[in-house]
Design an enzyme around this catalytic site. Structure first.
Site, short mmCIF file in Angstrom:
data_model
loop_
_atom_site.label_atom_id
_atom_site.label_comp_id
_atom_site.label_asym_id
_atom_site.label_seq_id
_atom_site.Cartn_x
_atom_site.Cartn_y
_atom_site.Cartn_z
N GLU A 79 7.83 -11.18 -4.21
CA GLU A 79 6.67 -12.06 -4.34
C GLU A 79 6.25 -12.30 -5.78
O GLU A 79 5.38 -13.15 -6.03
CB GLU A 79 5.49 -11.45 -3.55
CG GLU A 79 5.66 -11.47 -2.05
CD GLU A 79 6.46 -10.31 -1.49
OE1 GLU A 79 6.48 -10.14 -0.26
OE2 GLU A 79 7.10 -9.56 -2.28
N TRP A 122 -1.06 14.56 0.25
CA TRP A 122 -0.08 13.50 0.11
C TRP A 122 1.11 14.01 -0.69
O TRP A 122 0.94 14.65 -1.74
CB TRP A 122 -0.68 12.29 -0.61
CG TRP A 122 -1.58 11.46 0.26
CD1 TRP A 122 -2.03 11.76 1.50
CD2 TRP A 122 -2.14 10.19 -0.08
NE1 TRP A 122 -2.83 10.76 1.97
CE2 TRP A 122 -2.93 9.78 1.02
CE3 TRP A 122 -2.07 9.38 -1.19
CZ2 TRP A 122 -3.63 8.58 1.03
CZ3 TRP A 122 -2.77 8.18 -1.18
CH2 TRP A 122 -3.54 7.80 -0.07
N THR A 148 12.09 -12.55 1.97
CA THR A 148 11.97 -11.12 1.69
C THR A 148 12.86 -10.32 2.62
O THR A 148 13.19 -10.77 3.72
CB THR A 148 10.52 -10.64 1.87
OG1 THR A 148 10.14 -10.80 3.24
CG2 THR A 148 9.57 -11.45 1.00
N LYS A 203 2.15 12.27 4.51
CA LYS A 203 0.82 12.90 4.65
C LYS A 203 0.98 14.17 5.48
O LYS A 203 1.20 14.11 6.68
CB LYS A 203 -0.15 11.93 5.31
CG LYS A 203 -0.26 10.58 4.58
CD LYS A 203 -1.05 9.58 5.37
CE LYS A 203 -1.08 8.23 4.65
NZ LYS A 203 0.26 7.58 4.63
#
Length: 546
Positions: free
Chosen positions: A335, A450, A188, A445
């Site tokens: 993944e 948000w 990754t 935030k």
């Protein structure tokens, strides 16, 4: 568990394992004379592809590679990479596609962590491995890959790829073995800690290929890859098997074009000269092709392009559509092998003018067959499919990695409660269409609210002078976090903060964002930092501006 009934097989019945060799043989049987092309260097048929795979298998065996060993590959997107996609797993070994854009320290880490036994290395990366050779304790030898005359090297090279293939027999047997055997391994490209090893079995890759073939070919609204198409990857083959499409294209037996090192003008020329109809890439490369000298003078009206890896903004999708490209969005991750969702346009969407379809085409799409996808809150409870309720995306399917190599604790964290946790936040509408709102770690935030960095990027991108944009949150003593924006302007255009704020005010007035979402810091830059696979490197941006 429910009691089920299992019938014994008849005497002599053949248990057909799902192995990668089946994908190759299907393409050869269907289109033996179809072409495989490597840039402007080489072209040959599927019949020759099969022979070359068999020759490579014999070369690998002669070099001492046995079932269960790991073979590393450092190469550009080439016919050699395609041959390795098949030959290495077909002898029962594991193919480690090394991310050539990692730092030298990370390359050494991944090769040692993977336990690479043999390395196939292109001339361009020989100097890197000469530097690292003393650190690669398990490597027994190297095969040299070259597009010209092999460069002199101090590495213990066993031979040059083409010369070795020429000397090898085209006859090789590939025995059956357990379909759960690991076939591929890569790492990754996360921005924190060491890269993590992700692995996939033959069974998983075959199932992913079959599903991708059906998904790409069967639906009228998204005919991405069919028997008449010409395929060219613009996603590195070291990254998630180039999204698995080389396996799908080979099984289908279509013409394939491998471009080598990515150069925007060369990619556009290959598209034009070889009649390419389908490619996939990250938005960064799409922008580079549109902006290239060749791109500015080319008709793109037959090119279907699947975008993934990072968010596709409305502005970039509009630019591509105006140039004739047919844009699709997909979603997945290292993944997940990677395909999870794909643009799915309904009849009413397809009836709209292309300029009005853009909003639907940039959504992440609907889950493909055999993908169970949920949006859950912090307690793991599924949220409403109303297009507004947010939560983390969790998934199940037959082709998800079952863990991280040598890191069981991190694998258990990935697979909490039997679902693979993506770390992405999203919503699902009443039609079942997923929309990624942000990475959990990238949500801003501020003042108890948000803000989606992706939503802000999308709105900023709609200004005609904006070529590229990235938004991140940085610490703020009063608000907790505040958004800042990095903006790259179109060539010949200019924009300042006052103009950008005026542009965003229309979205405040329409209720799409709150006024405190407007970035008070805007940096007009020549380029935006990227990761090794072309994604916006938001971690680095935060570090640079904190």
């Amino acid at each position: 568990m429910a009691k089920t009934k299992i019938m014994p097989p008849a005497a002599g019945a053949y248990a057909y394992p799902l192995l990668i060799k089946r994908l190759l043989m299907s393409g050869v049987q269907h289109q033996p004379d179809q072409q495989i092309i490597y840039a402007d260097t080489l072209r040959y048929t599927y019949r020759e592809l099969e022979q070359r795979v068999r020759r490579l298998a014999n070369v690998l065996r002669a070099a001492g590679v046995q079932a269960g060993d790991t073979v590393a590959l450092l190469d550009w997107d080439s016919h050699r990479s395609l041959e390795c996609f098949f030959a290495v797993p077909m002898i029962g070994a594991v193919l480690h596609t090394v991310n050539i854009r990692l730092s030298p320290e990370q390359v050494a880490y991944t090769m040692n962590h993977a336990g690479d036994d043999l390395v196939l290395v292109h001339d361009d990366f020989v100097p890197l491995l000469e530097q690292l050779h003393g650190q690669l304790g398990k490597v027994k030898g190297y095969l040299q890959l070259t597009d010209r005359e092999a460069a002199a090297t101090s590495l213990p090279v066993l031979g040059e790829y083409e010369a070795l293939l020429d000397a090898a027999s085209p006859e090789a047997e590939f025995e059956d073995f357990d379909e759960q055997s690991v076939a591929t391994l890569f790492y990754t490209t996360g921005t924190t800690g060491n890269p993590k090893g992700v692995y996939f079995s033959h069974r998983q890759l075959v199932l992913h290929t079959l599903n991708q073939l059906g998904t790409f070919a069967a639906y009228d609204g998204q005919p991405l890859l069919r028997s008449s198409d010409v395929y060219m990857p613009i996603t590195p083959m070291f990254h998630v098997h180039a999204w698995g499409v080389p396996y799908t294209a080979t099984m289908l037996g279509i013409k394939q074009v491998y471009p080598g090192r990515y150069e925007p003008d060369k990619l556009v020329r290959l598209y034009r000269d070889e009649g390419v109809t389908f490619s996939h890439c990250v938005p960064t490369l799409l922008q580079m092709m549109l902006d290239s000298e060749q791109g500015r003078h080319t008709d793109f009206s037959r090119w279907k392009i699947l975008l993934g890896g990072s968010a596709l903004t409305h502005g970039l999708a509009r630019q591509a559509s105006e140039r004739g490209m047919l844009i699709f969005s997909g979603y997945g991750m290292s993944e997940t092998c990677p395909l999870l969702t794909l643009t799915h346009l309904h009849d009413e969407d397809l009836a709209l003018p292309m300029c009005e379809q853009v909003a639907q085409r940039i959504k992440t799409g609907a889950p493909v067959a055999m993908v169970d996808l949920r949006i859950v809150d912090a307690a793991g409870v599924e949220v409403a499919h109303d297009g507004e309720s947010l939560g983390e995306i969790v998934v199940r399917s037959p082709w998800l990695t079952q863990g991280y190599l040598h890191e069981p604790e991190k694998g258990a964290e990935l697979w909490q409660d039997g679902w693979l946790h993506t770390g992405d936040m999203g919503s699902i509408d009443r039609h079942g269409v997923l929309e990624i709102k942000d990475r959990i770690k990238d949500v801003i935030k501020t003042g108890g609210e948000w803000i989606s960095s992706l939503a802000l990027e999308n709105l900023i991108s709609q200004h005609a002078a904006v070529n590229a944009v990235a938004v991140v949150g940085i610490p703020d003593e009063h608000w907790g976090e505040r958004p800042i924006a990095l903006v790259v302007c179109m060539p010949g255009d200019s924009l300042d903060q006052v103009g950008l704020e005026a542009h965003l005010k229309q979205f405040v007035d329409s209720g799409q964002i709150n006024k405190w979402a407007i970035p008070r810091q805007v940096h007009f830059v020549a380029d935006i930092p990227k990761t090794s696979v072309g994604k916006i490197n938001k971690k680095l941006i935060r570090e640079m501006h904190c």
